[in-house]
Design an enzyme around this catalytic site. Sequence first.
Site, PDB file in Angstrom:
ATOM      1  N   HIS A 109       0.832  -1.195   0.000  1.00 25.46           N
ATOM      2  CA  HIS A 109       0.000   0.000   0.000  1.00 25.46           C
ATOM      3  C   HIS A 109       0.875   1.257   0.000  1.00 25.46           C
ATOM      4  CE1 HIS A 109      -3.276   2.485   2.288  1.00 25.46           C
ATOM      5  NE2 HIS A 109      -3.275   2.754   1.006  1.00 25.46           N
ATOM      6  N   GLU A 122       2.241   1.913  -3.448  1.00 27.26           N
ATOM      7  CA  GLU A 122       1.203   2.505  -4.310  1.00 27.26           C
ATOM      8  C   GLU A 122       1.157   4.024  -4.117  1.00 27.26           C
ATOM      9  OE1 GLU A 122      -2.988   3.886  -3.676  1.00 27.26           O
ATOM     10  OE2 GLU A 122      -2.988   1.755  -3.177  1.00 27.26           O
ATOM     11  N   HIS A 123       1.213   4.485  -2.872  1.00 27.58           N
ATOM     12  CA  HIS A 123       1.209   5.925  -2.592  1.00 27.58           C
ATOM     13  C   HIS A 123       2.458   6.597  -3.160  1.00 27.58           C
ATOM     14  CE1 HIS A 123      -2.011   6.767   0.587  1.00 27.58           C
ATOM     15  NE2 HIS A 123      -2.249   5.537   0.167  1.00 27.58           N
ATOM     16  N   GLU A 159      -4.364   7.743   7.457  1.00 28.51           N
ATOM     17  CA  GLU A 159      -5.348   6.831   6.873  1.00 28.51           C
ATOM     18  C   GLU A 159      -5.627   5.664   7.828  1.00 28.51           C
ATOM     19  OE1 GLU A 159      -5.891   4.144   2.823  1.00 28.51           O
ATOM     20  OE2 GLU A 159      -4.470   5.817   2.840  1.00 28.51           O
TER      21      GLU A 159
END
Length: 843
Positions: free
Chosen positions: A55, A58-59, A136
Amino acid sequence: MHSSADPLQRPQQSIYSNGLRVRLLPLLGSSQAAALVRVHAGSHDAPSTYPGLAHFLEHLLFLGSRNYSAVEGLMPFVQGCGGQLNASTRERHTDFFFQLPAGQLEEGLHRLLDMLAHPLLAPDAQLREREVLQAEYLARAQDAETLCDAALGRAANPDHPFAGFHAGNRGTLPVEDAAFQQALLGYHRRFYHAGQIELLLAGPQHESVLQRLAEEMDAELASRPAVPRQAPPLRFNAGAWFRLQFNNAQPRLQLAFALDQLPEQAVPALDYLCAWLASEAPGGLAQRLRETGLCQSVKLRTPYWYAGQGVAVIELSLTQRGLDARAVVIDAVLDWMRFFSGDERWQPCREEYQRIRQRNLQNAEPLARLRHWIEPQAWGLDSDEAAIQQALVSLTAQMLGSTPLVLTADKSHCEPIETSGFPLRLRTEPPQRTTPADWHWQQPATNPWLKPNTIRHEAAPIPPALRRQGPEDMSGQGALFLRWQLARCQPSTAMWHTVAHALQPAVWAAQQAGVMLRFENFGSAWCLRLEGFAEAIPAILSDIVPVLTVPPAAAFTKGNSLAERDAALSHDEMLIRQLLNQLPRLLAGSAAADAQPADADPASLSRLWQSAQWQGQAIGFAPSLNGALSDATRALPGTPAVRPVARSKHAALKRWHDLSGSSVTVETALLLFCPLPDHTAKCEASWRLLARVTEADFFRRLRSELQLGYAVFSRFCQFGEHAGVLFAVQSPSASAEEILEHVERFLCDSAAKLANQSEDVIERAARQAADQHVASKADFRAQAEQAWQCLQAGHELDRPAEVADAMRMLQRHDLAAALESLRGADAGWVAVANAPPPDLSWS
C-alpha cells in the site's frame, strides 16, 4: 489484436513481446478515454515483516518519477484535465486507473508508465507519505467495515495472510532502515514488470493508435516472467459467534464463509448470487426481512478473493428486533439460499441478471467498462452459462455445508484485546438457537423497467416548465432533471428523509434498468435526477409519482428516525463524506438549516407539495417518447413554474455550522465553501480557472508537505443554485481552527505565487480550460450535467459557451482579483465542521 466497440462483447486479450497482457476497447464517438493497469501483486504478497509495504508503494508512485516531478505527474495532470483517477491496493492485486478527455490519453499514459517503471522513491517523500498512511490508518480504525474484517481475520487459520494486518502505519514502515528500503525496492522489482501487469485501454482512438500506446508501455516495462504465487488453505473457526463493540447507529450482523478450491467460474457465480441477495425485488430476501421488522438491508461482499479461495460475507443491517433475534435472521438467510440454489430458480433469475448486466454495460462510462472487464470471468455475451451454473452449485454447497462464522457489531460492551493491527474490542459469545421456520419463499418479482412497454403516443405538448434540449436521441441515453422550489420556510429534514426512504426500492430497480435515480435535498429546493436508458425514464417517473406524493405510512416513521440520526455524526461513513452530504442543505442560508424541525406527517407533506413550484430539464429523448414524458410530468406534484424561479444571493457573512453535537470523533473535518460574488460569466470563468490552477498546489501543500491527513482536496463545485470554490480537509492531528489557518495561509501564499506567475502560463491555462469547459456533443453525461447546472443556477443553456469565451480572455490580474475576492469573503464563507467556530467573526 482483436477488440470490439460492442459494450457487451468481451475484449480479447493479447500478450505483447515483453509479457504485458493487453485488452483494447475502441469506443466510437466517445469524448472520454480511460486506462486501467492491474499489477498482479497486493498486500498479501509483501514481506510479512513490513505490513503495509504494498500500500505504501502505491502511494509513493504518485510522488515523482524519472521524467515527471510530483508537480508534473499523473495526479495533477488528470486533475488539470478535469478527469478522475485513483488507485487501490487489494490482497493480491493493485489497480491504477484514470479517465480524462480523449485527446489527453497519451500524455496520461506516459505519466502512468513512468511512475510504474521509474519511481523516484525519494527518502524525504517517504517520510512525508508515511504520515499520510498513519492518518489513513487512524481513520480506518474508526471504520466499521475495516474493524469487522479485522475481527473476521482472527477466526482464520494464522498461517493464512487473511489473518494478518496489512494496512500499514507509522510503526510498520521503518523507512529509515536499510533493510526496509531493500524490501521496498525488491517488491517493486519483483512485481512491477511486464510479465506481472495487465493493461486495459478504452477510447475513441482508432484501434491502431490504442495498440501503439500499449506497445510503448510493453517496451518500456522490464521484461520478466510472471511470478508464481500460492496461498495456503483457508479455514475458519466455523460456527463461532463473536461480538465486536462499535458505537455505530445501526447494528450489523455478518455471516462469514471461508471458501476454497472453487472453479474459476465461481467469480461470476458469486456476482450473480450477490445481485440476488441484495435484491430489493418484491418477494426477495431483503424485502421479506424488512417486512418482518428484522433488518433494513442485505448485501454480500468479498473482503478476500484469490485463485478459487476467498471470504464471502453476508452483511445485514439489523433493527433492534433483529438484533434480539439474530438466530431467526440467520435461519432466514440460509433457508433463502437453499431455496435460491434450486435448479428451478436458475433460468428465470439468470435471464433477469443478464438483462441487468446488459443494461448497465450499455450505459457505462469508459472507466466503468474497464473495471468490469478487468475481471477475467466477468459476464459477457460469451459467458459459459453451464459452467457458471455448476460453479454456483459448488459455491452454495460450500456455504450451506458449513456453519457460518457469526459476527455482531453493535454498542454492546467488550473489553479491548491484544492486536498487532487495528484496535478491537472483541469477545466470543454463545450461539443463539431457534426453531427453523418455513419462510415459503417465492420467485422474486421481475423488474418491469428492464423491459419497458412504452406506449407510443403522438407527440404531445410538453409543459413549458420542462425545458427540452437536443440531441433528440443520444444512443438511447436520456436525462430528466426536476427541481421543486419549496416554500420560504425550509421543510423539515424528516420530510425529505420520508420521501427519500420511500424511493429506495425504486432507486435500486432503476439502477438495474440502467437509470441512476437520485433525490436530493438542497434545503429550500428538492431535486430529482433520472439519467440513463431513455426509454425507461418516463415509465420510472410515472411509477414513482404516487410514492413522491403519498409515501407509505412506514416511510414517515423511518423518515423521522433518520432525521434524528442525521443530527449526530456516525462512525458508519467517512467523516468528510458526511459533512459533504449535509453541505447542500446548509447552503440554503436559513438559520433553520441548523435546527432540528418537526416530525414529518402526511398532512404536512401534502401542504408542502401544494405550495411547491417545479421546473425541469429533459435531454436526449426521441420525439416518440414525448407522449410518455408529457403524461409523466403532468402528474407531478406541485405547480409548473410559468417563469424562472428567482435564485437567492449570498449575504457577505461568514457562517459556521458545527455538526459535532454529542458525537465523539477522533478526527476533525472541515469544509470551507466560498460562493461566487456575482453571477456574471466572467466571474464564474475566473473562479473556475483559479480553482483549477490551485487544486494540485492545495493537495500537495496540505496533504504531502503538512501531512494534515489523507482526505484533502479543493475544486470548483456547484451545489444546487450555489456555485463556488470548496476546500476540504479531514485530519487526525489538526483542529478545525488549525485547518482553517492552513487554508488561509495557502490562499495568501497563492496570491504571492500568482503575482510572480508569467502571463503566458496563465493565458495557456485559460485557453486549455476554455477548450475543455463546454461539454462535447459526444459526451452525453457531461452535456446533461451542464444543462442541469444551468437550470439550477437560473442560467440559459448557452451559459457554458459564455463562460468558455470569458475564460479565453482572462489574464493574470483577473485571477488576482478573483483570489482577492475569495480571500475577502465578498460573498461570505460557509464552513461546515465537527467543531465549534474558532472566533466570534463567524455567525
